[in-house]
Design an enzyme around this catalytic site. Structure first.
Site, mmCIF file in Angstrom:
data_model
loop_
_atom_site.group_PDB
_atom_site.id
_atom_site.type_symbol
_atom_site.label_atom_id
_atom_site.label_comp_id
_atom_site.label_asym_id
_atom_site.label_seq_id
_atom_site.Cartn_x
_atom_site.Cartn_y
_atom_site.Cartn_z
ATOM 1 N N HIS A 390 3.735 2.141 -9.351
ATOM 2 C CA HIS A 390 3.259 2.517 -10.676
ATOM 3 C C HIS A 390 2.845 3.977 -10.636
ATOM 4 C CE1 HIS A 390 2.007 -1.807 -12.133
ATOM 5 N NE2 HIS A 390 3.315 -1.628 -12.098
ATOM 6 N N GLU A 391 3.594 4.835 -11.278
ATOM 7 C CA GLU A 391 3.167 6.224 -11.448
ATOM 8 C C GLU A 391 2.543 6.363 -12.832
ATOM 9 O OE1 GLU A 391 1.735 9.462 -11.329
ATOM 10 O OE2 GLU A 391 2.846 9.066 -9.480
ATOM 11 N N GLU A 460 -2.801 10.457 -4.935
ATOM 12 C CA GLU A 460 -3.682 11.278 -5.768
ATOM 13 C C GLU A 460 -4.976 10.514 -6.035
ATOM 14 O OE1 GLU A 460 0.275 12.120 -5.687
ATOM 15 O OE2 GLU A 460 -0.416 10.513 -6.998
ATOM 16 N N GLU A 484 5.329 15.147 2.206
ATOM 17 C CA GLU A 484 6.184 15.653 1.136
ATOM 18 C C GLU A 484 6.061 17.160 0.945
ATOM 19 O OE1 GLU A 484 2.398 14.365 -1.050
ATOM 20 O OE2 GLU A 484 3.589 13.720 0.671
#
Length: 676
Positions: A390-391, A460, A484
């Site tokens: 889920h972004e 995040e 990343e």
């Protein structure tokens, strides 16, 4: 001698000072200038509380060396800019505990919780006569304290400032990340003199000029603003609570319990890593059934999107298509990796998905080229479980509307793991991730995930403060510059992974996403590099703890690679952990024992400098022989030259042996000690 005398007299002193007679003026005067001490079970760490002319202060010593000189305590509330007035001690109590509890999963199975503690009850002598209690605990590996403010008829009480000071007595070297930056915790750690800092995140790690290693952080962060540290002058610091957008720090219903303010204390850097003080200050496991929570390794349709081979969004090279998903499932089966993460399968992704724009995602609708049921069915047929994604884009309004439907969909498909991203500098483009709004949001999502039997990997995120003890479905989180950044930025320097074990990872597990063996990144963006050797990438699986570990590279890069065997073998759930040598930002060698076999694993890594270590193998079973399966830097390489080359060798060893490690610049070594 004085230290041992203090310990012997302490129970009597606490009992004698307990519950002073509020009617006695003599007791009132004495209580207003009272002093109480507790020492850790080994006597090395002493925490002293003093009420001086009605003002609460505390100080900390280690082996008779003062670490924190008298430091203020208390709060300022909205509409009351002066904080608490003069206070008296109205009561004290003491506690000692020595117990061992078992982690559902972790870097060490049995955790000893051993401390001496006391609680001091205070009340203002004038004005509103408000009450406040402070709980203190002294462990062999540090100290902690927290405030408890009982309901006193003040509905809507707002904290505007926490007055807690940390007045360090000595300067030293600090490793830190500046607070209040848009990318949250995702910055390279700065190393500088403690006396040069401004406002910084915790964990804040320090090596004092006296040689002690310290780490400031907090534990059990629940419905409160997270704490940053603001330097006042010299080496004096103060708590700085992350505000709401309206300037309030903490909104309460008239009562509150703060997180524990923690200070871990160690004679050497490695002992900070094997301190479990943060976990011990959290509540026990609240989940009755944890059978669905499974540590694991996983592949992902991930690195290809970061290096530009695929896109997150719908396009001719969309990564999350049914066809590419099936190909990755085939690789999982071939390699014996039983989980696969698929990012970008749902509607809403665009080339600007990461921008601060309240981006709208669907958490139930697939893109036209992806069929969730087809993919999950194919995964089940091949013994593979999917990891959901889920972004939110930090659009929390949108996510809250869909969270139940999105999580229920995964549950119906047999998915038990979910990665949840909050890309964006502010939640709802307004609130800090680590303010009280964010703390409430992340806890809400974690509890919701537990309801749907989903284990969580936050990206995040809010910082870790030990929640995994209470909610063991809190598996890992990002919260630092991970792999990343090597794909599309200037990258992480070789010293980065020699630093974060002593900073970010002191808070808890990190999803760093190691295992890129094509460290020269032959595909994708030109000029990018992982800035390690391939052998160092293997060592990260032991050094950087997480119960979920990604094999982050393109799966085709593992085919025929000599490092794949180690990645297949290395566990993610451990019985014990030891740090054999360590210096912050320079090097570290860690060994861990597999929870489900007699095998040990070693990871050793260095910064930009080559190193040689002579490792004593006395952690092995003295009555057994082992085969050491060694994955080392090939001779003559560096992180900048022929960095993909791994030298594999086997040798027979036992507990009395020494083993020489040769680490290339930016390199490392990984070893499996297989019991024969």
């Amino acid at each position: 001698m004085l230290k041992h005398l203090l310990i012997a007299l302490m129970p009597l002193a606490l009992f004698a000072c307990s519950k002073p007679d509020s009617q006695s003026q003599a007791h009132q005067t004495s209580a207003a200038n009272a002093s109480y001490s507790i020492a850790s079970p080994d006597g090395n760490n002493v925490l002293q509380f003093t009420l001086s002319n009605g003002k609460p202060l505390y100080e900390v010593s280690h082996n008779d060396q003062r670490i924190i000189s008298p430091s203020a305590m208390g709060f300022v509330f909205k509409g009351d800019s002066d904080g608490f007035g003069p206070m008296d001690v109205t009561g004290t109590s003491e506690i000692s505990l020595d117990q061992t509890w078992q982690q559902v999963w972790g870097e060490k199975q049995g955790i000893r919780n051993h401390f001496n503690g006391m609680s001091v009850d205070l009340q203002e002598t004038t004005g509103q006569k408000r009450k406040l209690s402070v709980e203190f605990r002294a462990f062999n590996d540090g100290i902690a304290f927290r405030y408890l403010y009982p309901q006193q008829g003040e509905g809507g009480l707002v904290i505007m400032d926490e007055l807690t000071e940390f007045n360090l007595t000595n300067d030293g070297t600090a490793w830190w990340i500046g607070a209040y930056q848009d990318n949250r915790y995702e910055y390279i750690t700065t190393e500088s003199a403690l006396s040069t800092l401004d406002k910084v995140h915790t964990p804040l790690t320090i090596k004092t000029d006296k040689g002690l290693h310290l780490s400031f952080h907090e534990a059990r962060l629940v419905d409160f603003a997270s704490m940053t540290l603001a330097r006042q002058e010299g080496t004096a610091f103060k708590a700085d609570l992350v505000p709401w957008a309206d300037g309030d720090r903490v909104k309460t219903d008239g009562s509150f319990t703060t997180p524990w303010r923690t200070l871990q204390i160690a004679e050497n850097a490695g002992d900070l890593i094997t301190s479990y003080l943060i976990l011990n200050l959290n509540d026990p496991n609240k989940l009755e059934d944890t059978s669905w929570i499974q540590p694991h390794k996983y592949l992902g349709i991930w690195w290809g999107m970061h290096i530009g081979k695929y896109t997150f969004w719908e396009s001719p090279t969309h990564g999350a298509s049914t066809q590419i998903s099936r190909e990755h499932i085939d690789y999982c089966k071939k390699f014996g990796i039983d989980h696969l993460l698929i990012e970008g399968w749902n509607k809403g992704w665009t080339p600007a998905w990461y921008e601060n724009a309240m981006h709208m995602f669907s958490f139930t609708e697939s893109t036209p080229d992806f069929d969730l049921k087809t993919v999950t069915d194919y995964a089940k047929e091949n013994g593979v479980k999917l990891i959901g994604y889920h972004e939110t884009g930090s659009n929390i309004v949108n996510y809250r509307k869909q969270i139940d439907a999105g999580m229920a969909l995964y549950q119906s498909m047999g998915v038990n793991d979910i990665k949840i991203g909050q890309v964006g500098s502010r939640l709802n483009m307004k609130e800090w991730h680590h303010g009280q709004f964010g703390v409430r949001y992340y806890r809400e999502v974690l509890e919701k995930a537990a309801h749907y039997k989903l284990a969580v990997n936050f990206h995040e995120p809010i910082k870790d403060t030990g929640e995994r003890r209470t909610y063991p479905n809190m598996m890992a989180r990002e919260g630092a510059r991970g792999q990343e950044y090597n794909a599309w930025s200037e990258g992480n320097p070789p010293s980065h992974t020699a630093t974060i074990p002593f900073t970010r990872l002191l808070a808890g597990p990190m999803d760093f996403t190691p295992g890129v063996l094509d460290v020269e990144i032959k595909q994708g963006y030109a000029g990018r590099d992982v800035h390690t050797t391939a052998a160092k990438q293997l060592a990260l699986y032991v050094v950087l703890y997480s119960p979920i570990q990604m094999l982050a590279d393109l799966p085709e890069n593992y085919d025929g690679n000599p490092g794949l065997k180690f990645l297949q073998d290395v566990p993610v759930d451990w019985e014990d952990t030891k740090v054999l040598n360590a210096e912050v930002g320079r090097y570290i060698t860690t060994v861990r024992k597999d929870r489900y076999s007699d095998d040990w694993y070693l990871g050793s890594l260095t910064n930009e400098d080559a190193r040689e270590f002579e490792i004593k193998l006395n952690f092995l079973d003295a009555n057994a022989e082992y085969e050491a399966q060694v994955y080392a830097d090939a001779e003559g390489i560096t992180w900048e030259k022929e960095a993909t080359k791994i030298a594999v060798s086997n040798t027979s060893v036992k507990a009395g042996d020494n083993l020489k490690l040769m680490l290339a610049p930016g390199g490392g070594t990984a070893i499996r000690f297989k019991k024969l």
